[in-house]
Design an enzyme around this catalytic site. Structure first.
Site, short mmCIF file in Angstrom:
data_model
loop_
_atom_site.label_atom_id
_atom_site.label_comp_id
_atom_site.label_asym_id
_atom_site.label_seq_id
_atom_site.Cartn_x
_atom_site.Cartn_y
_atom_site.Cartn_z
CD GLN A 12 -2.38 -1.32 2.45
OE1 GLN A 12 -2.34 -2.11 3.54
NE2 GLN A 12 -3.71 -0.33 1.97
NE ARG A 31 0.87 -3.85 12.19
CZ ARG A 31 -0.09 -4.07 11.25
NH1 ARG A 31 -1.12 -2.96 11.07
NH2 ARG A 31 -0.04 -5.50 11.01
CG HIS A 60 -0.46 -5.53 5.71
ND1 HIS A 60 -0.42 -5.35 6.51
CD2 HIS A 60 -1.16 -5.41 4.77
CE1 HIS A 60 -1.43 -4.48 6.96
NE2 HIS A 60 -1.55 -5.01 6.01
CG ASN A 114 -2.43 -6.64 8.90
OD1 ASN A 114 -2.79 -6.22 9.60
ND2 ASN A 114 -3.26 -6.77 7.66
CD GLU A 115 -6.60 -7.00 8.65
OE1 GLU A 115 -7.44 -7.24 7.32
OE2 GLU A 115 -6.80 -5.85 9.22
CG ASN A 119 -5.13 -4.28 12.45
OD1 ASN A 119 -4.18 -4.69 12.88
ND2 ASN A 119 -4.76 -5.33 10.78
CE1 TYR A 165 -8.83 -1.70 10.42
CE2 TYR A 165 -9.45 0.92 10.36
CZ TYR A 165 -8.49 -0.23 9.95
OH TYR A 165 -6.41 0.14 9.41
CD GLU A 169 -3.93 -2.37 9.84
OE1 GLU A 169 -5.48 -1.81 9.50
OE2 GLU A 169 -3.60 -2.93 9.07
CD GLU A 201 -7.92 0.54 1.98
OE1 GLU A 201 -6.57 0.79 2.37
OE2 GLU A 201 -8.73 -0.13 2.63
CD1 TRP A 202 -5.83 -3.54 1.71
CD2 TRP A 202 -4.80 -4.10 0.37
NE1 TRP A 202 -5.11 -3.77 2.10
CE2 TRP A 202 -4.37 -4.30 1.80
CE3 TRP A 202 -4.17 -4.67 -0.65
CZ2 TRP A 202 -2.78 -3.85 2.04
CZ3 TRP A 202 -2.53 -5.13 -0.15
CH2 TRP A 202 -2.16 -4.70 1.16
CG PHE A 234 -8.63 4.47 5.92
CD1 PHE A 234 -8.94 3.90 6.47
CD2 PHE A 234 -9.13 4.34 4.60
CE1 PHE A 234 -10.27 3.33 7.15
CE2 PHE A 234 -10.12 2.92 4.42
CZ PHE A 234 -10.86 2.79 6.05
#
Ligand SMILES: *[C@@H]1O[C@H](CO)[C@@H](O)[C@H](O)[C@H]1NC(C)=O
Ligand SMILES: *[C@@H]1O[C@H](CO)[C@@H](O)[C@H](O)[C@H]1NC(C)=O
Ligand SMILES: *[C@@H]1O[C@H](CO)[C@@H](O)[C@H](O)[C@H]1NC(C)=O
Ligand SMILES: *[C@@H]1O[C@H](CO)[C@@H](O)[C@H](O)[C@H]1NC(C)=O
Length: 517
Positions: A55, A112, A157, A202-203, A343, A345, A418, A474-475, A483
């Protein structure tokens, strides 16, 4: 919906009466929001921002880097909403010194970021270490430490060398465990003298779900009723991918523990995407549904890593479809983790679909755990809606998810790795509009309040990383969502602090003072 919009407008007016005429400045906003007793964070709490290689970095095919799964995926027409890619992204590869100045200015004590696996090992373990990649991260790490900013580093990630996908189907093959162990070893060896916080994945829950169930992320695999892919099996493959990820994680952790941890003295953990699932009613059916939602979404990874078994609900519903851990696997998994990265949100409601009938929808299938995931109850959203379709402002969810993880996992040290707020990149908006991001300030302020509350009740949370320092790629949404605490002009790559950056700087300064007195 009209009621909701009206409510939102009212809230904004109450907080910031002059905002309507666009003259509400940051200090009046901050004054309105300040509390007599500011929340207390532990001393040496990490305040940072988070990022990821694909990203942020750019330089996608230079300095010896191999292509990643995301390089291949983003170049296929139709995969990214605006047809863009991360070839340049915010070009942090070349702008890292400038970005470190921004971090220093905010008073951050940690950053990070993730290492691009394909930059270090362009062909996985089937080729050489790319020394230009090692040199790049060495420079970044040294520059961070020089400013007193601790590196908090993810090994992966989402982005992995495409070579592994092409050779053996990456996460679908147990062979990937050897590749991940090898890659982790290289990173510990070259960077572990200075990096004290390592994240394996990550995730992984999002990677497994989106890569193999809905197929909207690489490798774009799914079966018919779950998405639109040319091949895949949405029932079996997410479970297999997850299993290999869990074992790869264990391989990296045990390598760290046996070869490096004693001398390097760091710690190692994993980062999950964590949604707070609120039972849609107080019925025991809906409460069980919310439990199943957590188990099939997050505990899917954390339970095996921490308890050495899949969640009971998954075992009951999926039975022998769930891959088994061998005695050897379990032995390797004993290594556990030093911390959990969260993470977080947003929150959703969970409604029972095991004992009650549900229409089709997210969460409803057997493979997802028989619950309906919805943001609405009687037409009212769980939190203020935002321009990002999955993001609802429900700050109480921060306290609840942290408390849930604390209780389930015996208060393992946690980091909020996050948390952040997105806005659509409306082409009609001026830069000035984007800089006046009061709603981001409002979001962060309220989530940090509830984080502080969880900490005051005993949760061992050791840091908070805002997503994100900069607007970025953003993917699958490409550059359509922003963001950042800093605005990025994608034509010139110029970075400009938003109101939220100024606010975060003040927040950190207030709370660091508190910690040191
Ligand atoms: C599914 O993908 C094919 C090939 O990419 C495309 O032609 C078709 O429009 C897609 N269908 C849907 C429902 O998105
Ligand atoms: C559940 O019960 C609690 C405590 O009685 C109450 O505060 C809450 O509003 C109830 N929630 C729902 C969804 O009815
Ligand atoms: C931008 O402005 C044009 C002209 O006023 C309008 O038609 C369009 O819908 C706007 N776009 C967005 C995303 O708001
Ligand atoms: C920082 O502290 C000052 C003085 O107490 C206060 O006025 C201000 O609102 C605080 N700002 C933030 C962002 O916490």
């Amino acid at each position: 919906m009209e009621f909701v919009l009206l409510l939102h407008v009212l809230i904004v007016i109450i907080i910031c009466p002059s905002m309507i005429v666009n003259s509400c400045n940051s200090s009046s906003l901050i004054a309105m929001k300040s509390k007599p007793q500011p929340p207390v964070f532990p001393s040496n709490f990490f305040f940072g921002t988070a990022s990821s290689s694909y990203q942020y970095e750019g330089a996608f095919s230079s300095y010896g880097k191999g292509l990643s799964n995301w390089d291949i995926f983003s170049h296929e027409a139709g995969n990214i909403l605006d047809g863009s890619n991360g070839d340049i992204a915010v070009d942090q590869y070349h702008h890292y010194l400038e970005d470190l100045d921004l971090m220093e200015d905010l008073g951050l004590n940690s950053y990070r970021f993730s290492i691009s696996w394909a930059r270090i090992l362009p062909k996985g373990r089937f080729g050489n270490v790319n020394m230009a990649g090692i040199k790049h991260y060495n420079k970044l790490i040294d520059a961070l430490l020089h400013k007193g900013i601790y590196p908090f580093v993810s090994l992966t990630h989402y982005d992995i060398p495409q070579e592994l996908e092409d050779r053996y189907g990456a996460w679908l093959s147990p062979k990937v465990q050897d590749d991940f162990r090898y890659y982790a070893d290289v990173c510990f060896k070259y960077f572990g003298d200075r990096v004290k916080y390592w994240v394996t994945f990550n995730e992984p829950n999002v990677a497994a779900i989106r890569g193999y169930r809905s197929g909207i992320y690489p490798p774009s695999r799914c079966s018919a009723s779950f998405g639109n892919c040319s091949t895949g099996d949405s029932l079996e493959e997410p479970l297999i991918a997850a299993h290999n990820i869990i074992l790869s994680h264990a391989a990296a952790v045990s390598t760290y523990q046996t070869k490096y941890q004693k001398t390097q003295g760091g710690s190692i953990g994993i980062v999950v995407n964590a949604i707070w699932f609120e039972p849609i009613s107080n019925s025991s059916k809906d409460k069980l549904a919310a439990e199943r939602a957590q188990s099939f979404y997050m505990n899917w990874f954390l339970d095996p890593i921490i308890f050495g078994r899949y969640p009971v609900e998954m075992q009951q519903i999926l039975g022998s479809q769930l891959p088994a851990f061998s005695r050897k696997d379990l032995n390797k998994m004993k290594s556990g983790i030093d911390f959990i990265g969260i993470n977080h949100y947003t929150s959703f409601y969970a409604k029972d679909c095991m004992y009650s009938q549900c229409e089709q929808g997210p969460g409803v299938s057997r493979s997802e755990g028989y619950y309906l995931r919805t943001a609405f109850k009687d037409g009212i959203p769980i939190g203020v809606t935002t321009e990002v379709d999955w993001l609802y402002v429900h700050p109480l969810g921060m306290e609840k998810i942290v408390t849930y993880i604390k209780e389930r996992y015996n208060n393992t040290p946690m980091f909020i790795t996050e948390n952040g707020y997105g806005e659509l990149n409306n082409p009609n908006s001026s830069v000035k509009d984007f800089l006046n991001d009061y709603r981001r300030v409002e979001y962060m302020n309220s989530y940090l309040d509830f984080l502080a509350l969880a900490i005051s009740k005993g949760a061992d949370v050791r840091g908070y990383f805002a997503w994100s320092l900069l607007d970025n790629f953003e993917w699958i949404s490409g550059y359509t969502v922003r963001f950042g605490l800093h605005h990025v002009d994608y034509g010139t790559l110029e970075r400009t602090p938003k109101i939220s950056a100024i606010w975060f700087k003040q927040f950190i300064s207030n709370h660091s003072n508190l910690a040191s007195t």
